[in-house]
Design an enzyme around this catalytic site. Structure first.
Site, PDB file in Angstrom:
ATOM      1  N   ALA A  49       0.866  -1.172   0.000  1.00 25.87           N
ATOM      2  CA  ALA A  49       0.000   0.000   0.000  1.00 25.87           C
ATOM      3  C   ALA A  49       0.910   1.231   0.000  1.00 25.87           C
ATOM      4  O   ALA A  49       2.079   1.155   0.402  1.00 25.87           O
ATOM      5  CB  ALA A  49      -0.893  -0.016   1.230  1.00 25.87           C
ATOM      6  N   GLY A 107       0.590  -5.080   0.900  1.00 29.24           N
ATOM      7  CA  GLY A 107      -0.643  -5.078   0.118  1.00 29.24           C
ATOM      8  C   GLY A 107      -0.468  -5.737  -1.249  1.00 29.24           C
ATOM      9  O   GLY A 107      -1.436  -6.228  -1.840  1.00 29.24           O
ATOM     10  N   GLU A 162      -0.863  -9.343  -0.616  1.00 27.52           N
ATOM     11  CA  GLU A 162      -2.289  -9.544  -0.321  1.00 27.52           C
ATOM     12  C   GLU A 162      -3.110  -9.552  -1.614  1.00 27.52           C
ATOM     13  O   GLU A 162      -4.047 -10.338  -1.766  1.00 27.52           O
ATOM     14  CB  GLU A 162      -2.785  -8.459   0.632  1.00 27.52           C
ATOM     15  CG  GLU A 162      -2.153  -8.573   2.019  1.00 27.52           C
ATOM     16  CD  GLU A 162      -2.559  -7.440   2.942  1.00 27.52           C
ATOM     17  OE1 GLU A 162      -2.092  -6.303   2.708  1.00 27.52           O
ATOM     18  OE2 GLU A 162      -3.335  -7.664   3.876  1.00 27.52           O
ATOM     19  N   GLU A 180       4.695  -5.389   6.948  1.00 25.76           N
ATOM     20  CA  GLU A 180       3.942  -4.356   7.677  1.00 25.76           C
ATOM     21  C   GLU A 180       4.476  -4.117   9.085  1.00 25.76           C
ATOM     22  O   GLU A 180       4.496  -2.983   9.571  1.00 25.76           O
ATOM     23  CB  GLU A 180       2.450  -4.728   7.747  1.00 25.76           C
ATOM     24  CG  GLU A 180       1.699  -4.563   6.432  1.00 25.76           C
ATOM     25  CD  GLU A 180       1.738  -5.791   5.547  1.00 25.76           C
ATOM     26  OE1 GLU A 180       2.588  -6.685   5.765  1.00 25.76           O
ATOM     27  OE2 GLU A 180       0.917  -5.866   4.624  1.00 25.76           O
TER      28      GLU A 180
HETATM   29  N1  CO8 Z   1       4.591   3.056  -0.805  1.00 24.98           N
HETATM   30  C1  CO8 Z   1       4.984   4.214  -1.357  1.00 24.98           C
HETATM   31  N2  CO8 Z   1       6.100   4.341  -2.082  1.00 24.98           N
HETATM   32  C2  CO8 Z   1       6.878   3.249  -2.237  1.00 24.98           C
HETATM   33  C3  CO8 Z   1       6.545   2.009  -1.675  1.00 24.98           C
HETATM   34  C4  CO8 Z   1       5.326   1.924  -0.932  1.00 24.98           C
HETATM   35  N3  CO8 Z   1       4.887   0.800  -0.406  1.00 24.98           N
HETATM   36  N4  CO8 Z   1       7.498   1.118  -1.982  1.00 24.98           N
HETATM   37  C5  CO8 Z   1       8.422   1.777  -2.704  1.00 24.98           C
HETATM   38  N5  CO8 Z   1       8.043   3.067  -2.852  1.00 24.98           N
HETATM   39  C6  CO8 Z   1       8.761   4.121  -3.577  1.00 24.98           C
HETATM   40  C7  CO8 Z   1       9.997   4.564  -2.821  1.00 24.98           C
HETATM   41  O1  CO8 Z   1       9.642   5.487  -1.804  1.00 24.98           O
HETATM   42  C8  CO8 Z   1      10.831   5.168  -3.925  1.00 24.98           C
HETATM   43  O2  CO8 Z   1      10.319   6.462  -4.216  1.00 24.98           O
HETATM   44  P1  CO8 Z   1      11.380   7.689  -4.479  1.00 24.98           P
HETATM   45  O3  CO8 Z   1      12.158   7.268  -5.707  1.00 24.98           O
HETATM   46  O4  CO8 Z   1      10.476   8.849  -4.710  1.00 24.98           O
HETATM   47  O5  CO8 Z   1      12.251   7.775  -3.265  1.00 24.98           O
HETATM   48  C9  CO8 Z   1      10.488   4.298  -5.124  1.00 24.98           C
HETATM   49  O6  CO8 Z   1       9.258   3.625  -4.806  1.00 24.98           O
HETATM   50  C10 CO8 Z   1      11.542   3.227  -5.397  1.00 24.98           C
HETATM   51  O7  CO8 Z   1      11.734   2.511  -4.199  1.00 24.98           O
HETATM   52  P2  CO8 Z   1      13.197   2.262  -3.566  1.00 24.98           P
HETATM   53  O8  CO8 Z   1      14.124   3.353  -3.949  1.00 24.98           O
HETATM   54  O9  CO8 Z   1      13.002   1.998  -2.111  1.00 24.98           O
HETATM   55  O10 CO8 Z   1      13.607   0.933  -4.347  1.00 24.98           O
HETATM   56  P3  CO8 Z   1      14.636  -0.201  -3.834  1.00 24.98           P
HETATM   57  O11 CO8 Z   1      14.846  -1.099  -5.011  1.00 24.98           O
HETATM   58  O12 CO8 Z   1      15.821   0.403  -3.172  1.00 24.98           O
HETATM   59  O13 CO8 Z   1      13.823  -1.007  -2.690  1.00 24.98           O
HETATM   60  C11 CO8 Z   1      11.905  -2.149  -1.776  1.00 24.98           C
HETATM   61  C12 CO8 Z   1      12.690  -1.765  -3.058  1.00 24.98           C
HETATM   62  C13 CO8 Z   1      12.708  -3.122  -0.926  1.00 24.98           C
HETATM   63  C14 CO8 Z   1      10.616  -2.819  -2.253  1.00 24.98           C
HETATM   64  C15 CO8 Z   1      11.589  -0.873  -0.971  1.00 24.98           C
HETATM   65  O14 CO8 Z   1      11.035   0.108  -1.845  1.00 24.98           O
HETATM   66  C16 CO8 Z   1      10.608  -1.080   0.162  1.00 24.98           C
HETATM   67  O15 CO8 Z   1      10.973  -1.622   1.205  1.00 24.98           O
HETATM   68  N6  CO8 Z   1       9.339  -0.633  -0.040  1.00 24.98           N
HETATM   69  C17 CO8 Z   1       8.314  -0.702   0.992  1.00 24.98           C
HETATM   70  C18 CO8 Z   1       7.795  -2.093   1.145  1.00 24.98           C
HETATM   71  C19 CO8 Z   1       6.759  -2.148   2.238  1.00 24.98           C
HETATM   72  O16 CO8 Z   1       7.017  -1.872   3.388  1.00 24.98           O
HETATM   73  N7  CO8 Z   1       5.520  -2.521   1.852  1.00 24.98           N
HETATM   74  C20 CO8 Z   1       4.418  -2.636   2.783  1.00 24.98           C
HETATM   75  C21 CO8 Z   1       3.656  -1.367   2.816  1.00 24.98           C
HETATM   76  S1  CO8 Z   1       2.413  -1.420   4.049  1.00 24.98           S
HETATM   77  C22 CO8 Z   1       1.176  -2.298   3.367  1.00 24.98           C
HETATM   78  O17 CO8 Z   1       1.246  -2.745   2.245  1.00 24.98           O
HETATM   79  C23 CO8 Z   1      -0.011  -2.482   4.243  1.00 24.98           C
HETATM   80  C24 CO8 Z   1      -1.208  -3.034   3.428  1.00 24.98           C
HETATM   81  C25 CO8 Z   1      -2.499  -2.878   4.175  1.00 24.98           C
HETATM   82  C26 CO8 Z   1      -2.946  -1.479   4.210  1.00 24.98           C
HETATM   83  C27 CO8 Z   1      -4.255  -1.369   4.864  1.00 24.98           C
HETATM   84  C28 CO8 Z   1      -4.881   0.017   4.778  1.00 24.98           C
HETATM   85  C29 CO8 Z   1      -4.881   0.770   6.043  1.00 24.98           C
END
Ligand code: CO8
Length: 260
Positions: A65, A110, A113, A133
């Site tokens: 998400a 997400g 999911e 998460e």
């Molecule tokens: N949300 C928003 N932006 C994201 C997300 C995300 N989940 N994942 C990556 N991005 C963005 C980064 O911020 C980055 O943006 P920018 O270039 O502007 O800085 C861009 O995408 C590229 O990402 P990275 O530079 O981080 O790329 P890497 O190759 O270095 O890393 C990863 C890739 C490992 C996937 C890393 O991006 C990461 O850890 N992302 C987050 C993963 C995460 O924690 N996901 C879970 C999110 S929470 C969730 O899904 C809960 C679901 C239920 C919600 C219920 C509603 C309330």
């Protein structure tokens, strides 16, 4: 509706939907959910659709998400965002034909999911999976705590959900989280091969198999078997798809499925 994130393409009964916001690793925001709601009410209900393939553009399937959108949410907004996503994923799961996740890269939070709301998952060797998460102080919000243990069992689900650890495609296959792993360049060919196999089968039979298996999991053996017998019977009779399929076999020709 003009799509900005989803790219739908229909080809011979197979609806291919690409999630395309690669700059944010296809993270799920309100815009995505609006587009998905529209797609499920329109393109996905089109006549003649036999299977749907969901994939992501770039190096992610979906990296979760959208954290930037969620960070300022209140308790009420967080709950509403979760419920909206749950409803969209449930509607995807309930489509009357198989939905295949073609997982090209990161399927996190997400994103995993979403993949779990599909009927089965084909992964690229490069795909990575996780429920991170807890790293953010959150639980999954799109029914991940419910679908993951149902798919891979209690202890393996709890391990992934409490550690937030990322696993590779080989480990996902071992856990039966995905059904197949292929080379990245073969991913779409394999997803299409499976979708095309499904697309030529009896459409009502495929739809009923999906419904019977899914509903049956919430029923006793007796109730599920009774439901199966009723639907089995409904495929017989003059002008039915069952009659056409059996006649085609006996006449050594390909079936031409009637509408009902
Ligand atoms: N949300 C928003 N932006 C994201 C997300 C995300 N989940 N994942 C990556 N991005 C963005 C980064 O911020 C980055 O943006 P920018 O270039 O502007 O800085 C861009 O995408 C590229 O990402 P990275 O530079 O981080 O790329 P890497 O190759 O270095 O890393 C990863 C890739 C490992 C996937 C890393 O991006 C990461 O850890 N992302 C987050 C993963 C995460 O924690 N996901 C879970 C999110 S929470 C969730 O899904 C809960 C679901 C239920 C919600 C219920 C509603 C309330």
């Amino acid at each position: 509706m003009e799509y900005q994130i989803l790219k739908p393409a229909l080809n011979e009964g197979v609806l291919m939907v690409t999630i395309s916001r690669p700059a944010a690793l296809n993270a799920l925001n309100s815009r995505f959910f609006g587009e998905m709601e529209h797609l499920l009410e329109n393109e996905a209900k089109g006549p003649g659709i036999r299977a749907l393939i969901l994939t992501g553009e770039g190096k992610a399937f979906v990296a979760g998400a959208d954290i930037a959108e969620m960070v300022h949410m209140s308790t009420t907004e967080g709950e509403a965002f979760g419920k909206r996503g749950q409803a969209v994923f449930a509607a995807l799961e309930e489509l009357p034909y198989p939905v295949i996740a073609a997982i090209n890269g990161f399927a996190l939070g997400g994103g995993l999911e979403l993949a779990m709301a599909c009927d089965f998952r084909i992964a690229s060797e490069k795909a990575k999976f996780g429920q991170p998460e807890v790293n953010l102080g959150l639980t999954p919000g799109y029914a991940g705590t419910q679908r993951l243990p149902r798919l891979i069992g209690l202890a393996d689900a709890l391990l992934l959900l409490t550690t937030g650890e990322m696993i590779d495609a080989a480990e996902a296959l071992r856990l039966k989280l995905v059904q197949k792993v292929v080379a990245p360049e073969q991913l779409m060919d394999e997803a299409l091969r499976i979708a095309n196999l499904i697309a030529i089968k009896g459409p009502l039979a495929v739809s009923k198999v999906k419904m019977l298996v899914r509903k049956g999991l919430t029923m006793s053996m007796e109730e599920g078997s009774a439901l199966e017998a009723r639907h089995f019977g409904s495929l017989f009779g003059p002008g039915s798809q069952g009659e056409e399929g059996m006649k085609a076999f006996l006449e050594k020709r390909k079936p031409e499925w009637p509408a009902k």
